[in-house]
Design a protein around this motif. Structure first.
Motif: not given
Length: 443
Positions: A50-57, A63-66, A356-359
């Motif tokens: 389980r990854l906890w993060t502030f981003l919501n996929p 764009p960052r969530s995507a 990293q390219i996606k980011w």
């Protein structure tokens, strides 16, 4: 130390009262999955992390969530024995909730930690050292490519997390409004003050900083610290003592007061957070603001936003230094995970050139130098801007790990700034009181 543990107890209690629900906004909105332990990885079944993060996929307009969703999906597709699921928690709540969950024996396998708060998580023991993994990776794969050195990453002699993005805090401004007024990008803070007055009107703030102490007073600190550094000051000395109440600190806070006195900014900013600044720039209600480069894509997600450019944080006088404020999001391994080896495999994937390219495509500064040379990145419309941000970070930037009780101080300082800027409280005496209270608690 007593003050630190009192602060951590307060954070835990706030998290307990807040529960696991999430409000909109933040760096991006979070979902409300409830915390718990990961699966144990029964024989024949993949280990579930389980990854906890502030981003919501699931928030695909960000764009960052995507990018996060794509990276997690790609990792899971490449693995037969590891599966990662995302727990999304609003950035203003994730730290309190992970402290609470870890203290109860749970928490995430992998945790996203902002560099400003890394000391807090280290001292609260929510994460575990990853030196044995990271040192090997840096020596083999990342030695000539990763933009951070092992020395930059160490806390108390251990690497606790690996940054997966870099960010600088820079000036966002409406080029169309500046052009209409015959202005160029400000090269000094006095020029910024004068320009902000010109590009504002009754429906638009010429300059804005979120003065709210809510959401860890992020917007205020992201603006105050760069101005403080431009004035030659700093938040803390080498011993961790607060020193923002010196002449440089007074000069920085008075600059923000001058914005109000000039009419470029008004008291509606008292309730604004970093989210509100992003929304205001995007909607055209704010002409100029200091923000992080990681928000550029979100800010430009409108017709108005397409007119917004960035420029380095100006100094007070031409030729003076204005050291760049650098930070970043990191991945760490949760203290209670049963699967640290598998967690590291995911972190490595997050740091791969492919990820990293996606980011970069999501408007995030990559942490691998090779990513900047890839054809997919060089073709990006903001490629020159990405290079400039990287140059800002490398030439004068410095990543800082702030004290564990930094968020407590930042909220106190934001409230003091409100009194100085909007109630004419004496700047020096008010800053002295905040610094004095903080330093007294460190003794």
């Amino acid at each position: 130390m007593k003050k630190l543990w009192a602060f951590i107890f307060t954070v835990v209690m706030i998290g307990a009262l807040a529960g696991c629900g999430n409000s909109g906004g933040g760096e991006t909105s979070g979902s409300s999955n409830s915390p718990g332990n990961s699966a144990t990885g029964d024989a024949g079944k993949p280990v579930e992390l389980r990854l906890w993060t502030f981003l919501n996929p699931e928030q695909q307009d960000d764009p960052r969530s995507a990018a996060l969703k794509s990276i997690v999906a790609s990792f899971n597709a490449s693995q037969s024995d590891i599966k990662v699921s995302v727990e999304s928690v609003h950035f203003s709540k994730i730290d309190s909730q992970v402290i609470q969950a870890t203290a109860s024996g749970g928490g995430p396998d992998i945790l996203n930690v902002y560099t400003d708060l890394l000391k807090m998580h280290t001292e609260a023991k929510t994460i575990q050292p990853i030196t044995k993994y990271a040192a090997e990776w840096l020596a083999q794969e990342g030695q000539d490519d990763y933009i951070y050195s092992a020395d930059q990453l160490k806390l108390n002699g251990e690497i606790m997390a690996m940054p997966w993005e870099a960010r600088v805090f820079t000036l966002f401004y409406r080029k169309d409004l500046y052009d209409a007024a015959g202005l160029k990008a400000p090269e000094t803070l006095p020029e910024l003050l004068a320009a902000s007055k010109q590009v504002g009107d009754g429906n638009r703030l010429g300059f804005a900083v979120g003065m709210s102490e809510g959401a860890n007073a992020a917007s205020f600190m992201e603006t105050y610290i760069p101005i403080l550094r431009a004035a030659g000051g700093q938040m803390f000395d080498a011993d961790g003592k607060a020193v923002f109440n010196d002449d440089a600190g007074v000069k920085a806070i008075n600059f923000l007061k001058d914005m109000v006195d000039s009419g470029a900014m008004n008291n509606q900013t008292i309730s604004m957070t970093a989210d509100d600044i992003t929304s205001g720039l995007k909607a055209g209600n704010i002409a100029t603001a200091v923000s992080g480069t990681m928000r550029a894509s979100a800010i430009r997600g409108s017709e108005v936003g397409q007119n917004i450019l960035t420029t380095p944080m100006p100094p007070f006088e031409k030729g003076q230094p204005a050291p760049t404020m650098v930070a970043g999001q990191t991945l760490a391994i949760g203290a209670n995970t049963k699967h640290p080896d598998q967690a590291w495999e995911f972190i490595k994937y997050y740091l791969s050139k492919e990820s990293q390219i996606k980011w970069a495509e999501a408007g995030v500064m990559p942490v691998l130098s090779s990513a900047y040379e890839d054809a997919a990145v060089t073709a990006l419309p903001n490629y020159e801007e990405l290079l400039r941000w990287k140059q800002e970070a490398s030439e004068s930037g410095q990543i800082v790990f702030y004290p564990a009780d930094y968020t407590l101080l930042s909220t106190d300082l934001a409230k003091a700034a409100q009194r100085i800027i909007f109630q004419n409280a004496p700047a020096k005496e008010t800053l002295d009181a905040v610094a004095g209270n903080y330093n007294a608690g460190k003794q």
